[in-house]
Motif scaffolding. Structure first.
Motif, short mmCIF file in Angstrom:
data_model
loop_
_atom_site.label_atom_id
_atom_site.label_comp_id
_atom_site.label_asym_id
_atom_site.label_seq_id
_atom_site.Cartn_x
_atom_site.Cartn_y
_atom_site.Cartn_z
N ALA A 25 33.98 -63.57 40.40
CA ALA A 25 34.61 -64.22 39.25
C ALA A 25 33.66 -64.27 38.05
O ALA A 25 34.08 -64.05 36.91
N ASP A 26 32.38 -64.53 38.32
CA ASP A 26 31.41 -64.59 37.21
C ASP A 26 31.32 -63.26 36.47
O ASP A 26 31.21 -63.23 35.24
N GLU A 27 31.37 -62.16 37.21
CA GLU A 27 31.31 -60.84 36.58
C GLU A 27 32.56 -60.60 35.72
O GLU A 27 32.46 -60.02 34.63
N GLY B 42 34.91 -60.48 29.86
CA GLY B 42 36.01 -60.84 28.97
C GLY B 42 37.15 -61.63 29.56
O GLY B 42 38.02 -62.10 28.82
N ALA B 43 37.20 -61.80 30.88
CA ALA B 43 38.30 -62.57 31.48
C ALA B 43 38.15 -64.04 31.10
O ALA B 43 37.06 -64.59 31.09
N GLU B 44 39.28 -64.66 30.78
CA GLU B 44 39.29 -66.08 30.44
C GLU B 44 39.72 -66.94 31.63
O GLU B 44 39.49 -68.14 31.66
N GLU B 45 40.34 -66.28 32.59
CA GLU B 45 40.84 -66.98 33.76
C GLU B 45 40.80 -66.03 34.95
O GLU B 45 40.96 -64.81 34.79
N VAL B 46 40.57 -66.56 36.13
CA VAL B 46 40.57 -65.75 37.35
C VAL B 46 41.56 -66.36 38.33
O VAL B 46 41.52 -67.57 38.60
N ILE B 47 42.48 -65.54 38.82
CA ILE B 47 43.39 -65.94 39.90
C ILE B 47 42.74 -65.46 41.19
O ILE B 47 42.61 -64.25 41.41
N LEU B 48 42.31 -66.39 42.04
CA LEU B 48 41.55 -66.05 43.24
C LEU B 48 42.42 -66.20 44.48
O LEU B 48 42.92 -67.30 44.77
N ILE B 49 42.61 -65.11 45.20
CA ILE B 49 43.41 -65.11 46.43
C ILE B 49 42.50 -64.63 47.56
O ILE B 49 42.08 -63.47 47.57
N LYS C 177 34.94 -50.65 28.16
CA LYS C 177 34.46 -51.94 28.64
C LYS C 177 33.89 -52.74 27.46
O LYS C 177 33.30 -52.17 26.57
N ARG C 178 34.07 -54.06 27.50
CA ARG C 178 33.42 -54.91 26.50
C ARG C 178 31.96 -55.09 26.88
O ARG C 178 31.57 -54.97 28.04
N GLU C 179 31.16 -55.38 25.88
CA GLU C 179 29.76 -55.71 26.16
C GLU C 179 29.73 -57.04 26.92
O GLU C 179 30.32 -58.03 26.47
N PRO C 180 29.07 -57.09 28.07
CA PRO C 180 29.07 -58.33 28.85
C PRO C 180 28.33 -59.45 28.14
O PRO C 180 27.34 -59.22 27.44
N ILE C 181 28.85 -60.65 28.31
CA ILE C 181 28.21 -61.86 27.77
C ILE C 181 27.65 -62.65 28.95
O ILE C 181 28.41 -63.25 29.73
N ALA C 182 26.35 -62.60 29.12
CA ALA C 182 25.71 -63.25 30.26
C ALA C 182 26.02 -64.75 30.27
O ALA C 182 25.96 -65.42 29.24
N GLY C 183 26.40 -65.23 31.44
CA GLY C 183 26.65 -66.66 31.59
C GLY C 183 28.00 -67.13 31.14
O GLY C 183 28.29 -68.33 31.18
N LYS D 291 31.78 -68.22 31.10
CA LYS D 291 32.54 -68.92 32.13
C LYS D 291 34.01 -69.01 31.74
O LYS D 291 34.37 -68.84 30.57
N GLY D 292 34.83 -69.28 32.73
CA GLY D 292 36.26 -69.44 32.51
C GLY D 292 36.84 -70.30 33.61
O GLY D 292 36.12 -70.87 34.43
N GLU D 293 38.16 -70.36 33.65
CA GLU D 293 38.84 -71.19 34.64
C GLU D 293 39.20 -70.36 35.87
O GLU D 293 39.70 -69.24 35.76
N ILE D 294 38.95 -70.92 37.05
CA ILE D 294 39.33 -70.26 38.31
C ILE D 294 40.52 -71.01 38.90
O ILE D 294 40.45 -72.22 39.14
N LYS D 295 41.62 -70.29 39.11
CA LYS D 295 42.79 -70.86 39.77
C LYS D 295 42.89 -70.27 41.16
O LYS D 295 43.02 -69.06 41.32
#
Length: 429
Positions: free
Chosen positions: A121-123, A128-135, A259-265, A267-271
């Protein structure tokens, strides 16, 4: 969608019976009857000389779905053995761009499916992800069609995303059409471009402040995506829309999006979505994963690609291509013609029916530049073409062109590379 026979017009000519590719039509009392094997492909409609067969839509199909209930963009963040595929990061970047064009409220969400993969999820957030749906579930550790289709379908029904994007990988191409069928929506495969579309009515409303936009029909296709893909063997580009059903689904070729340039650190919301799945839901069992013993070719990640085509003349020509690739720190690619001739394995093929690539430098050696090949490499940062035919189409997209025999040109380039390295080493001392 269904096929209907207008009995009063049917002449019993049997043309539709012979034309049906699924043997779904029989003749009863000299009138065509549509059987359960019908897929509504429409061949019989086109073949009937008496206009006695038509395609019909039921009321639900005509109505579509409530588009206002669907929001946000999902990217299937494909992972294998706990490692994200590059195409997932490319799609997160593309999805981020589309989300901001649709509206400020639209989020880009990464869909992670597997077991013990929460660390990914951190990666996703960094790219650029603002939210992660974790299954997660032990039954989802290895990809199986039944398991992934079931849990993702349940998640889509729960969260109702507006757009779902998949990489056009072996897994993506297997999974996406099954999900589209389960969700009763369309799918555009092998897209090379995605754009936001806005209905002409909404555009008119924006330009005319006197129009009360609150009266707009919620089922008006106010936003959506235009999905562009090669069609008719790559001879033209087709742009496809899905105006009445959701989610809109596309598979996108690896290496096409940026790909977007990664922004280290970041964070976003994990559902966390708890899947409802049992072993009996899965009809196949992964007993063992055996990786191919042949040389692995990572064309999508390569910074430099040296490709050979029909102009090599024979398979031995790839020995020179390999020598050149090793010298410049690249990997070996090929055109379809070379693969079809049996000179090199399909894993090296670049093009519409091979791998889409976007390296920093692409060397096209003895490749004429058929449109199918260009579709897979023309977005490379720098293209260097070497061909004896000065009129070869490859020169139209090349940044640098060398007209000449590649068997004479490549040895000179290799020699010059050696000389440059020698000078560099001498200067370093």
């Amino acid at each position: 969608m269904a096929i209907k026979v207008i009995k009063e017009e049917c002449k019993g000519c049997n043309i539709c019976v012979k034309a049906c590719p699924f043997d779904a039509i029989t003749m009863e009392n000299k009138v065509a009857e549509i059987g359960s094997a019908c897929t509504a492909c429409g061949v019989c409609v086109a073949k009937c000389p008496f206009n006695a067969i038509e395609k019909t839509e039921d009321e639900e199909e005509k109505k579509g779905v409530d588009l206002s209930a669907y929001k946000h963009i999902w990217v299937f963040a494909e992972q294998r053995q706990g490692k994200l595929m590059n195409v997932a990061l490319e799609l997160i970047g593309e999805g981020h761009r589309l989300a901001k064009e649709i509206s400020e409220d639209t989020k880009i969400c990464a869909l992670l499916v597997g077991d013990n993969i929460e660390h990914l999820a951190d990666e996703c957030f960094e790219y650029g992800a603002e939210e992660v749906i974790l299954i997660q579930d032990p039954l989802l550790k290895n990809y199986t069609t039944d398991a992934y289709t079931k849990v993702i379908t349940d998640a889509i029904e729960e969260f109702k995303p507006e757009i779902v994007l998949y990489g056009a990988t072996h897994i993506g191409r297997d999974l996406a059409p099954r999900l589209a069928a389960r969700c009763n929506t369309g799918l555009t495969a092998d897209c090379t471009r995605l754009d936001v579309r806005v209905s002409t009515y909404i555009e008119y409303a924006k330009k005319n402040t006197t129009l009360d936009t609150s009266t707009l029909d919620p089922n008006d296709p106010s936003t959506g995506i235009k999905q562009t893909r090669p069609a008719f063997g790559g001879n033209l580009m087709a742009t496809i829309i899905c105006p009445r059903f959701r989610p809109q689904m596309s598979t996108v070729r690896p290496g096409v999006m940026q790909k977007r340039e990664p922004i280290a650190g970041a964070k976003g919301e994990i559902k966390v979505f708890k899947p409802t799945i049992e072993a009996k839901d899965i009809r196949t069992e992964v007993v063992e994963i055996v990786k191919s013993a042949k040389e692995l070719v990572s064309l999508t990640d390569a910074e430099i690609i040296c490709s050979g085509g029909r102009g090599l003349g024979n398979a031995d020509g790839f020995k020179l291509i390999k020598e050149f690739a090793d010298k410049v720190g690249g990997v070996v690619g090929s055109s379809r013609a070379a693969v079809d001739a049996g000179w090199i394995d399909h894993s090296h093929q670049v093009g519409q029916t091979g791998t889409t690539v976007k390296p920093r430098i692409y060397f096209a050696c003895g490749i004429s530049g058929a449109i199918q090949h260009l579709a897979g490499m023309q977005t490379s940062d720098i293209i260097v073409a070497i061909n004896k035919d000065a009129d070869a189409p490859i020169f139209e997209v090349a940044d640098y062109g060398i007209v000449g025999d590649l068997y004479k040109v490549l040895p000179i380039l290799i020699e010059e590379w050696d000389n440059a390295e020698a000078l560099h080493d001498a200067a370093a001392k």
